[in-house]
Design an enzyme around this catalytic site. Structure first.
Site, mmCIF file in Angstrom:
data_model
loop_
_atom_site.group_PDB
_atom_site.id
_atom_site.type_symbol
_atom_site.label_atom_id
_atom_site.label_comp_id
_atom_site.label_asym_id
_atom_site.label_seq_id
_atom_site.Cartn_x
_atom_site.Cartn_y
_atom_site.Cartn_z
ATOM 1 N N SER A 184 0.855 -1.187 0.000
ATOM 2 C CA SER A 184 0.000 0.000 0.000
ATOM 3 C C SER A 184 0.891 1.237 0.000
ATOM 4 O O SER A 184 1.662 1.423 -0.936
ATOM 5 C CB SER A 184 -0.949 -0.026 1.199
ATOM 6 O OG SER A 184 -1.841 1.060 1.150
ATOM 7 N N THR A 185 0.844 2.052 1.049
ATOM 8 C CA THR A 185 1.654 3.271 1.106
ATOM 9 C C THR A 185 3.136 2.961 0.902
ATOM 10 O O THR A 185 3.694 2.124 1.593
ATOM 11 C CB THR A 185 1.471 3.961 2.466
ATOM 12 O OG1 THR A 185 0.085 4.084 2.750
ATOM 13 C CG2 THR A 185 2.128 5.333 2.466
ATOM 14 N N HIS A 211 -2.809 -1.203 -3.215
ATOM 15 C CA HIS A 211 -3.942 -0.304 -3.027
ATOM 16 C C HIS A 211 -3.773 0.933 -3.900
ATOM 17 O O HIS A 211 -2.893 1.756 -3.662
ATOM 18 C CB HIS A 211 -4.055 0.121 -1.561
ATOM 19 C CG HIS A 211 -4.248 -1.018 -0.618
ATOM 20 N ND1 HIS A 211 -4.011 -0.911 0.736
ATOM 21 C CD2 HIS A 211 -4.652 -2.298 -0.813
ATOM 22 C CE1 HIS A 211 -4.270 -2.071 1.326
ATOM 23 N NE2 HIS A 211 -4.647 -2.930 0.407
ATOM 24 N N MET A 305 -0.005 1.206 4.917
ATOM 25 C CA MET A 305 -0.817 1.653 6.035
ATOM 26 C C MET A 305 -1.922 0.626 6.308
ATOM 27 O O MET A 305 -2.452 0.013 5.384
ATOM 28 C CB MET A 305 -1.421 3.010 5.691
ATOM 29 C CG MET A 305 -2.286 3.644 6.744
ATOM 30 S SD MET A 305 -2.753 5.327 6.247
ATOM 31 C CE MET A 305 -3.681 5.001 4.742
ATOM 32 N N ASP A 308 -4.156 -4.769 6.025
ATOM 33 C CA ASP A 308 -4.642 -5.654 4.966
ATOM 34 C C ASP A 308 -3.606 -6.729 4.663
ATOM 35 O O ASP A 308 -2.422 -6.439 4.477
ATOM 36 C CB ASP A 308 -4.945 -4.850 3.701
ATOM 37 C CG ASP A 308 -5.611 -5.686 2.621
ATOM 38 O OD1 ASP A 308 -6.254 -6.703 2.959
ATOM 39 O OD2 ASP A 308 -5.491 -5.318 1.441
#
Length: 365
Positions: A184-185, A211, A305, A308
């Protein structure tokens, strides 16, 4: 308080963003009207995080970002349009050191921005504690570390091991299987650093849940394809899985694994409300476990972040599958991999520059 510098040439955007972050109650907000003004104020403001518009007259966002990373490195969140051009520019910004991005509302900004305000605050809050290097870009830094790691002796002093292993020997893997990657991030440059170290004939297909909005995952796949020996593509329809290939899940949908006529196939499924983030790492791993035995799956959870992927990969590990988590020392945000480690679900914990080596070591030639 988090010191936030908002850099945007639009008076409306400066006002709206300032109101959102001031109302959140934990931000000390300063603004700059363009890139040149941001650089002038950088030392005086000493921001913990910067939001930076990409399109500005004079010094644009990419040039400003480059100067920030040289003069006073700090976490930067880009403000980007949801277009193919915006995606390419945002991915370039992340390669230059930005940790995340905010998508501009596509309609009337003043009407739509309130709906995305919680996500904006969450992203900037997470970015404020993100890890930023003061020197080399992430991809170059990882490649340099990987080269150095090959030249170093394999033993490490007590307490200084680069990995934490729960299994002392390399597993005997079946001929067919899948590698499932969640990010993600900070994910795009981490994916570049991982995939660029893998050979073109890597024996198992690699599926990636990153993401991102739908308009970004295609450009991400094309960028990775240019930079890596593997063939990288976005999954937009039913796609048979082949070795030597990496598959990026389409944004705003979920990437799942199925069997069609006996062939493992990747599908872009409508996003499920039962999963919070999309493409969902948990759903990807859950679907793969319905198609293959646990020992035929390797889960890799990297910077991001939230949590997940932690639940499904912990279950995969408990069933006898193989899981890796990126170490806190290199993760831009140690949310997702940290949750996997906290749950006891990581069989290997390694810094980013070692994950590809750990993967390839599982497939002796």
């Amino acid at each position: 308080m988090i010191k936030l510098l908002i850099v945007d040439d639009s008076p409306l955007m400066r006002r709206l963003l300032s109101e959102i972050f001031t109302a959140a109650g934990e931000f000390e907000v300063e603004v700059a009207r363009n890139g040149a003004e941001a650089i002038e104020r950088l030392q005086a403001v000493a921001p913990d995080v910067v939001t930076l518009d990409i399109h500005m007259p004079g010094m644009d966002g990419l040039a400003c970002l480059d100067e920030i990373m040289l003069r006073r490195p700090c976490p930067v969140v880009m403000v980007s349009s949801l277009t193919a051009e915006g995606a390419d520019e945002t991915l370039e910004a992340m390669a230059l050191g930005a940790v995340d991005f905010i998508a501009k509302p596509r309609g009337a900004v003043s009407l739509e921005i309130d709906a995305i305000a919680p996500a904006l605050v969450e992203k900037v809050r997470a970015a404020a504690s993100a890890r930023v290097s003061p020197t080399l870009r992430l991809r170059d830094r990882v490649r340099a570390r990987a080269t150095a790691a090959v030249r170093r002796p394999t033993h490490s002093p007590p307490g200084k091991s680069h990995t934490v292993l729960s299994r002392p020997t390399a597993p005997m893997l079946p001929a067919d299987g899948l590698v499932l990657v969640g990010t993600s991030t900070g994910g795009p440059p981490a994916l570049d650093a991982l995939l660029s170290q893998l050979p073109a004939d890597f024996p198992w297909p690699i599926l990636i849940a990153q993401h991102m909005p739908a308009s970004f995952t295609g450009p991400l796949a094309r960028r990775l394809d240019r930079l890596c020996a593997l063939h990288v593509s976005e999954v937009v329809k039913a796609t048979p899985l082949q070795p030597g290939n990496a598959y990026v899940g389409r944004g705003d949908a979920d990437l799942i694994v199925s069997r069609r006529a006996g062939t493992l196939t990747a599908l872009a499924a409508p996003s499920s409300p039962g999963y919070f983030w999309h493409p969902s790492v948990n759903r990807l791993v859950d679907s793969a476990m319905t198609c293959l035995a646990p020992e035929s799956l390797i889960g890799v959870l990297m910077t991001g972040m939230g949590d997940d992927g932690a639940k499904a990969m912990t279950e995969l590990n408990a069933r006898g599958g193989h899981t890796m988590a990126e170490a806190a020392a290199t993760a831009v945000v140690w949310g997702m991999p940290g949750a996997l480690v906290a749950a006891g679900g990581a069989s290997i914990v390694a810094p980013l520059e070692r994950i590809a080596a750990e993967l390839t070591a599982m497939f002796p030639r």
